[in-house]
Design a protein around this motif. Sequence first.
Motif, PDB file in Angstrom:
ATOM      1  N   ASN A  79      38.927  47.946  35.462  1.00  0.00           N
ATOM      2  CA  ASN A  79      38.495  46.958  36.210  1.00  0.00           C
ATOM      3  C   ASN A  79      39.273  46.568  37.659  1.00  0.00           C
ATOM      4  OD1 ASN A  79      39.989  45.690  34.265  1.00  0.00           O
ATOM      5  ND2 ASN A  79      39.167  43.829  35.133  1.00  0.00           N
ATOM      6  N   ARG A  81      41.438  44.673  39.741  1.00  0.00           N
ATOM      7  CA  ARG A  81      42.036  43.300  39.739  1.00  0.00           C
ATOM      8  C   ARG A  81      42.738  42.971  41.172  1.00  0.00           C
ATOM      9  NH1 ARG A  81      43.452  45.639  34.584  1.00  0.00           N
ATOM     10  NH2 ARG A  81      45.603  45.497  35.325  1.00  0.00           N
ATOM     11  N   THR A  84      43.914  39.520  42.450  1.00  0.00           N
ATOM     12  CA  THR A  84      44.991  38.830  42.047  1.00  0.00           C
ATOM     13  C   THR A  84      46.424  39.467  42.284  1.00  0.00           C
ATOM     14  OG1 THR A  84      44.679  39.265  39.900  1.00  0.00           O
ATOM     15  CG2 THR A  84      43.727  37.204  40.750  1.00  0.00           C
ATOM     16  N   PHE A  92      47.283  36.348  32.887  1.00  0.00           N
ATOM     17  CA  PHE A  92      46.453  37.513  32.764  1.00  0.00           C
ATOM     18  C   PHE A  92      45.392  37.333  31.540  1.00  0.00           C
ATOM     19  CE2 PHE A  92      45.341  41.517  30.769  1.00  0.00           C
ATOM     20  CZ  PHE A  92      44.807  42.373  31.919  1.00  0.00           C
ATOM     21  N   ALA A  96      41.451  37.365  31.629  1.00  0.00           N
ATOM     22  CA  ALA A  96      40.719  38.577  31.202  1.00  0.00           C
ATOM     23  C   ALA A  96      39.711  37.782  30.417  1.00  0.00           C
ATOM     24  CB  ALA A  96      41.847  39.521  30.339  1.00  0.00           C
ATOM     25  N   PHE A  99      36.930  36.945  32.187  1.00  0.00           N
ATOM     26  CA  PHE A  99      36.009  37.970  32.673  1.00  0.00           C
ATOM     27  C   PHE A  99      35.091  38.541  31.590  1.00  0.00           C
ATOM     28  CE2 PHE A  99      36.287  42.800  32.321  1.00  0.00           C
ATOM     29  CZ  PHE A  99      35.847  43.256  33.633  1.00  0.00           C
ATOM     30  N   SER A 106      32.354  36.843  39.059  1.00  0.00           N
ATOM     31  CA  SER A 106      33.623  37.311  39.683  1.00  0.00           C
ATOM     32  C   SER A 106      34.812  36.348  39.399  1.00  0.00           C
ATOM     33  CB  SER A 106      33.595  37.821  41.060  1.00  0.00           C
ATOM     34  OG  SER A 106      34.896  38.156  41.383  1.00  0.00           O
ATOM     35  N   TRP A 110      38.209  39.247  40.738  1.00  0.00           N
ATOM     36  CA  TRP A 110      38.047  40.608  39.865  1.00  0.00           C
ATOM     37  C   TRP A 110      36.796  41.235  40.265  1.00  0.00           C
ATOM     38  CZ3 TRP A 110      40.988  40.443  34.524  1.00  0.00           C
ATOM     39  CH2 TRP A 110      42.107  39.961  35.065  1.00  0.00           C
TER      40      TRP A 110
END
Length: 199
Positions: A79, A81, A84, A92, A96, A99, A106, A110
């Motif tokens: 995906n 990224r 960032t 992270f 995630a 996400f 978004s 992302w």
Amino acid sequence: MTVRYLTHPQVLIEPDKQVDRWGLNDVGRARVASIARAPALRGTRSVISSAETKAIETAQPIADALGLKLVVREKMHENDRTATGFLVPEEFEAVADRFFATPDLSVRGWERAVDAQARIVAEAMAAIHEAPEGDVLLVGHGAVGTLLMCHVGRMAIHRSHDQAAGGGNVFAFARLSHTLIHGWQPMESLTHSAEASTP
């Protein structure tokens, strides 16, 4: 015939380098070497990888062991990224989580999970369609691999379906019916007789 999706194992984290150029660390390389000639992979007739360095470093030794030419497909990437860049592990993981929890949105720039899923599903199915008859090994990344598994398993996008930490996991589905055979298992399961006998 079986399609297996294998994620790259442990990487060498280099914050000053683009993430798609990170390679495997010593542990990751050793894990790949340990399964390159695994019994479950003997029926594999095509090894297809994302273009990211860590995926190629996972796929190439397996392709070499099987005497196959590695096929690289750009759109199998993780995906997106890039908005960032590198995030420290705690940050992270938090992003995630969001996400997966808000797939239509978004998160901090992302790629949306629904868009990443549409991309990986389309690219994986195209790759499988073009591959010669036999088992297929797709080599890629954890998040998009989970999104592909959710699609194949007819499951809603959710991080509870994500692979175990550290990477180096595999799931499998039937090539013709696209039905899930099993969810994430450590890559070392490929050396076991049960996985070797998967239909």
